[in-house]
Write a protein that holds these residues in place. Structure first.
Motif, mmCIF file in Angstrom:
data_model
loop_
_atom_site.group_PDB
_atom_site.id
_atom_site.type_symbol
_atom_site.label_atom_id
_atom_site.label_comp_id
_atom_site.label_asym_id
_atom_site.label_seq_id
_atom_site.Cartn_x
_atom_site.Cartn_y
_atom_site.Cartn_z
ATOM 1 N N GLY A 25 17.987 0.876 52.684
ATOM 2 C CA GLY A 25 17.203 1.906 52.014
ATOM 3 C C GLY A 25 18.001 3.070 51.469
ATOM 4 N N SER A 26 19.305 3.110 51.738
ATOM 5 C CA SER A 26 20.106 4.235 51.267
ATOM 6 C C SER A 26 21.587 3.877 51.379
ATOM 7 C CB SER A 26 19.820 5.500 52.096
ATOM 8 O OG SER A 26 20.175 5.302 53.461
ATOM 9 N N GLY A 27 22.422 4.735 50.796
ATOM 10 C CA GLY A 27 23.864 4.677 51.001
ATOM 11 C C GLY A 27 24.513 3.350 50.682
ATOM 12 N N GLU B 63 12.278 1.489 46.876
ATOM 13 C CA GLU B 63 13.084 2.179 45.864
ATOM 14 C C GLU B 63 14.361 1.405 45.561
ATOM 15 O OE1 GLU B 63 13.716 6.037 47.467
ATOM 16 O OE2 GLU B 63 11.616 6.659 47.276
ATOM 17 N N THR B 64 14.981 0.830 46.597
ATOM 18 C CA THR B 64 16.169 0.003 46.392
ATOM 19 C C THR B 64 15.833 -1.203 45.528
ATOM 20 O OG1 THR B 64 17.156 0.678 48.510
ATOM 21 C CG2 THR B 64 17.944 -1.386 47.541
ATOM 22 N N ARG C 65 22.147 0.290 50.331
ATOM 23 C CA ARG C 65 21.473 0.231 49.027
ATOM 24 C C ARG C 65 22.434 -0.267 47.950
ATOM 25 N NH1 ARG C 65 17.874 5.134 46.829
ATOM 26 N NH2 ARG C 65 16.332 3.957 48.055
ATOM 27 N N THR D 81 11.745 3.659 51.060
ATOM 28 C CA THR D 81 13.102 3.682 50.505
ATOM 29 C C THR D 81 13.591 2.272 50.189
ATOM 30 O OG1 THR D 81 14.141 3.676 52.704
ATOM 31 C CG2 THR D 81 13.656 5.821 51.725
ATOM 32 N N THR E 116 27.805 9.045 49.849
ATOM 33 C CA THR E 116 26.424 8.746 50.221
ATOM 34 C C THR E 116 25.807 9.997 50.814
ATOM 35 O OG1 THR E 116 26.940 8.073 52.492
ATOM 36 C CG2 THR E 116 27.110 6.372 50.788
ATOM 37 N N GLU E 117 24.520 9.901 51.161
ATOM 38 C CA GLU E 117 23.852 11.023 51.817
ATOM 39 C C GLU E 117 24.568 11.413 53.106
ATOM 40 O OE1 GLU E 117 22.579 8.167 50.858
ATOM 41 O OE2 GLU E 117 20.567 8.376 50.000
#
Length: 265
Positions: A28-30, A58-59, A33, A55, A205-206
């Motif tokens: 979902g992130s970083g 969203e990916t 993703r 998330t 990344t975040e």
């Protein structure tokens, strides 16, 4: 149709279509993703696993028209991991790649004497126990499927080699992950299962956003550190993933060129 025959039929269908099946945790992130999108755009079918379905969606939206499966998963919960791999098997009948990526740094900047047991346990459950549970589930599937075999890539860290200050939980899990990688790699040989580890340093990344403004160094000072594009990591993972199973990049380090890793920091 019995389970073994069902798995074989699905596997033959995937082989005929040329589709390769991957699971990416922490998608979902970083890094997760970036890797998921890279694989999807390269023609892989990818199961996106993570704790936040929004998330993950969203990916998937970053690679429209591709074959993405969103599965809400907390890798620290055995029942979630079982459900994840059951969903992949039910949809595709086989598994070619697990990118074991889900992880957490934990509370940053906390001295070891102030680190709570609950915080320690959360990092261990996510980074180490979660990686083991997913690798175990993937290993079971890869061992039994026809054609058998597959690849597991564990997301290590440069912290698997050298710690940052005040990072006992994170560093301990990443060192342990190296041992898990070696053991799985050895045990996987008779079954055509290749296991490797990518150690990543300062991808943008975040999780690393604060590095550009300044982070604690080993000498007690605070200094900004360079970062690299997460897409460069994703391309490296795809290269590892697309090697024939007869070849394995056992350990790979990809990092921002100027980060304080090589040398005295």
């Amino acid at each position: 149709m019995d389970a073994a025959r069902n798995t074989q039929v699905h596997g033959e269908r995937a082989e005929r279509s040329g589709s390769r099946i991957a699971v990416v945790t922490g998608a979902g992130s970083g890094i997760g993703r970036a890797v998921a999108v890279e694989l999807l755009r390269s023609g892989w079918s990818v199961a996106l696993a993570g704790r936040r379905p929004g998330t993950l969606e969203e990916t998937a939206a970053l690679a429209p028209g591709t074959d993405a499966l969103v599965v809400r998963t907390d890798v620290a919960r055995p029942q979630d991991v079982t459900a994840l791999f059951a969903a992949v098997l039910g949809r595709h009948g086989r598994l070619d790649l697990l990118f074991n990526n889900a992880g957490t740094f934990g509370p940053g900047g906390v001295p070891v004497e102030e680190l709570s047991y609950d915080a320690w346990r959360h990092v261990v459950d996510t980074n180490l126990n979660g990686a083991f549970l997913c690798a175990q589930a993937a290993y079971r599937q890869m061992k039994e499927q026809d054609p058998r075999g597959g690849r597991i890539i564990n997301n290590g860290s440069v912290s698997a080699h050298t710690p940052r200050p005040r990072s006992a939980a994170y560093t301990a899990t990443k060192h342990a992950l190296t041992g898990l990688t070696k053991s799985l790699s050895l045990d996987g040989r008779p079954h055509g299962i290749a296991v490797s580890q990518i150690d990543i340093g300062n991808a943008a990344t975040e999780m690393t956003a604060k590095m550009q403004s300044g982070v604690l160094q080993a000498d007690g000072s605070t200094a900004p550190e360079p970062v690299m594009d997460a897409a460069d990591v994703a391309r490296t993972v795809r290269h590892m993933a697309e090697l024939p199973l007869e070849a394995n990049m056992q350990f790979v380090t990809v990092l921002a060129t100027g980060m304080p890793f090589i040398g005295r920091g």
